[in-house]
Motif scaffolding. Structure first.
Motif, mmCIF file in Angstrom:
data_model
loop_
_atom_site.group_PDB
_atom_site.id
_atom_site.type_symbol
_atom_site.label_atom_id
_atom_site.label_comp_id
_atom_site.label_asym_id
_atom_site.label_seq_id
_atom_site.Cartn_x
_atom_site.Cartn_y
_atom_site.Cartn_z
ATOM 1 N N SER A 269 -3.692 -8.384 2.937
ATOM 2 C CA SER A 269 -4.394 -9.282 3.841
ATOM 3 C C SER A 269 -3.462 -9.710 4.975
ATOM 4 O O SER A 269 -2.327 -10.139 4.745
ATOM 5 C CB SER A 269 -4.888 -10.523 3.073
ATOM 6 N N GLY A 270 -3.937 -9.546 6.214
ATOM 7 C CA GLY A 270 -3.153 -9.921 7.382
ATOM 8 C C GLY A 270 -2.202 -8.851 7.868
ATOM 9 O O GLY A 270 -1.485 -9.076 8.852
ATOM 10 N N GLU A 271 -2.178 -7.675 7.196
ATOM 11 C CA GLU A 271 -1.244 -6.621 7.587
ATOM 12 C C GLU A 271 -1.963 -5.347 8.030
ATOM 13 O O GLU A 271 -1.404 -4.260 7.985
ATOM 14 C CB GLU A 271 -0.295 -6.293 6.427
ATOM 15 N N LEU A 272 -3.211 -5.510 8.494
ATOM 16 C CA LEU A 272 -3.979 -4.341 8.933
ATOM 17 C C LEU A 272 -3.312 -3.656 10.123
ATOM 18 O O LEU A 272 -3.239 -2.415 10.175
ATOM 19 C CB LEU A 272 -5.405 -4.756 9.311
ATOM 20 N N PHE A 273 -2.817 -4.437 11.071
ATOM 21 C CA PHE A 273 -2.181 -3.846 12.249
ATOM 22 C C PHE A 273 -0.987 -2.987 11.849
ATOM 23 O O PHE A 273 -0.819 -1.867 12.340
ATOM 24 C CB PHE A 273 -1.731 -4.948 13.222
ATOM 25 N N ASP A 274 -0.145 -3.503 10.936
ATOM 26 C CA ASP A 274 1.017 -2.736 10.475
ATOM 27 C C ASP A 274 0.575 -1.446 9.786
ATOM 28 O O ASP A 274 1.201 -0.395 9.951
ATOM 29 C CB ASP A 274 1.861 -3.577 9.514
ATOM 30 N N GLY A 275 -0.519 -1.547 9.020
ATOM 31 C CA GLY A 275 -1.030 -0.356 8.336
ATOM 32 C C GLY A 275 -1.525 0.686 9.319
ATOM 33 O O GLY A 275 -1.296 1.894 9.140
ATOM 34 N N LEU A 276 -2.182 0.241 10.393
ATOM 35 C CA LEU A 276 -2.657 1.170 11.418
ATOM 36 C C LEU A 276 -1.490 1.836 12.143
ATOM 37 O O LEU A 276 -1.542 3.029 12.448
ATOM 38 C CB LEU A 276 -3.545 0.426 12.418
ATOM 39 N N VAL A 277 -0.436 1.064 12.403
ATOM 40 C CA VAL A 277 0.740 1.615 13.071
ATOM 41 C C VAL A 277 1.403 2.684 12.201
ATOM 42 O O VAL A 277 1.839 3.724 12.689
ATOM 43 C CB VAL A 277 1.743 0.499 13.415
ATOM 44 N N GLU A 278 1.445 2.437 10.890
ATOM 45 C CA GLU A 278 2.053 3.402 9.977
ATOM 46 C C GLU A 278 1.266 4.713 9.937
ATOM 47 O O GLU A 278 1.823 5.774 9.643
ATOM 48 C CB GLU A 278 2.155 2.806 8.571
ATOM 49 N N GLU A 279 -0.028 4.634 10.241
ATOM 50 C CA GLU A 279 -0.870 5.830 10.231
ATOM 51 C C GLU A 279 -0.872 6.549 11.574
ATOM 52 O O GLU A 279 -1.620 7.514 11.764
ATOM 53 C CB GLU A 279 -2.306 5.449 9.858
ATOM 54 N N LEU A 280 -0.034 6.122 12.498
ATOM 55 C CA LEU A 280 -0.009 6.716 13.837
ATOM 56 C C LEU A 280 0.182 8.230 13.818
ATOM 57 O O LEU A 280 -0.479 8.945 14.591
ATOM 58 C CB LEU A 280 1.091 6.054 14.676
#
Length: 223
Positions: free
Chosen positions: A44-55
């Motif tokens: 929770s609250g780390e969606l942006f970091d997860g999206l960046v990791e999937e770059l």
């Protein structure tokens, strides 16, 4: 158009069937690329970091989407050169489509290798797999142009055998430079190899309407 050719020649069929079947394959393959795009696992609250990791996954998707799109544009241009299809052309076309349907696999391998879980050796292997697949894709294009050069009666109005012969330089160039990109990716850096792949996609996009044979310069005093 008659289903049977003249005596001593292969039967010539409607090119529309080849076009329709090929377009269907392209549409399915380019859609399959989206399957690799998933919502990343995250707290929770780390969606942006997860999206960046999937770059890397998104980049691999965009590269292959562009690659398949460019192949489709080139294929569309290729079929505009002919007035009909023979059994030989259909077999070569199936060979070409085989290369197209394989593309999602090296795409997934490339995305996984450049993801946060991959290491440098995995990335080199992934780039090499991608460029070998792309280089192999050049072979049926060369076969297509060579076949049409030998069978000029299949060419559409205004298309010369000399023009078709000139187009053979494109798949040969693609084969050589894709392999060169693979060598760069293996011996220099995987990222450099990916850049080489992108450059080759751009090259095939810019030449999708074919290459023209340069006319020799006129000599002085001649009209």
């Amino acid at each position: 158009m008659s289903a049977a050719g003249e005596a001593g020649t292969s039967p010539v069929g409607d090119v529309g069937r080849m076009t329709g079947f090929s377009d269907g394959v392209f549409a399915i393959v380019i859609t399959l690329l989206v399957i690799e795009l998933r919502v990343p696992a995250h707290r929770s609250g780390e969606l942006f970091d997860g999206l960046v990791e999937e770059l890397p996954v998104y980049v691999a998707f965009l590269v292959s989407f562009g690659y398949i799109g460019v192949i489709w544009l080139n294929h569309h241009t290729l079929l505009r050169l002919i007035r009909g299809a023979t059994l030989g052309l259909n077999w070569i076309n199936l060979w070409l489509l085989l290369g197209v349907v394989v593309i999602p696999f090296p795409t997934a391998v490339l995305a996984d290798a450049f993801d946060h879980g991959g290491n440098d050796h995995d990335r080199r292997v992934a780039v090499l797999l991608y460029v070998l697949t792309a280089a192999a894709m050049s072979a049926p294009w060369l076969a297509f142009f060579s076949y049409l050069h030998r069978r000029p009666e299949l060419l559409g109005e205004g298309i010369s055998a000399a023009y078709v012969a000139t187009q053979r330089v494109r798949p040969v160039t693609g084969m050589v430079l894709y392999l060169f990109s693979g060598a760069l990716g293996w011996f220099v850096s995987p990222l450099v190899g990916v850049i080489g792949i992108v450059v080759m996609i751009v090259y095939h996009a810019l030449t999708s309407e074919g290459v023209r044979r340069r006319r020799p310069p006129r000599r002085p005093g001649r009209g």
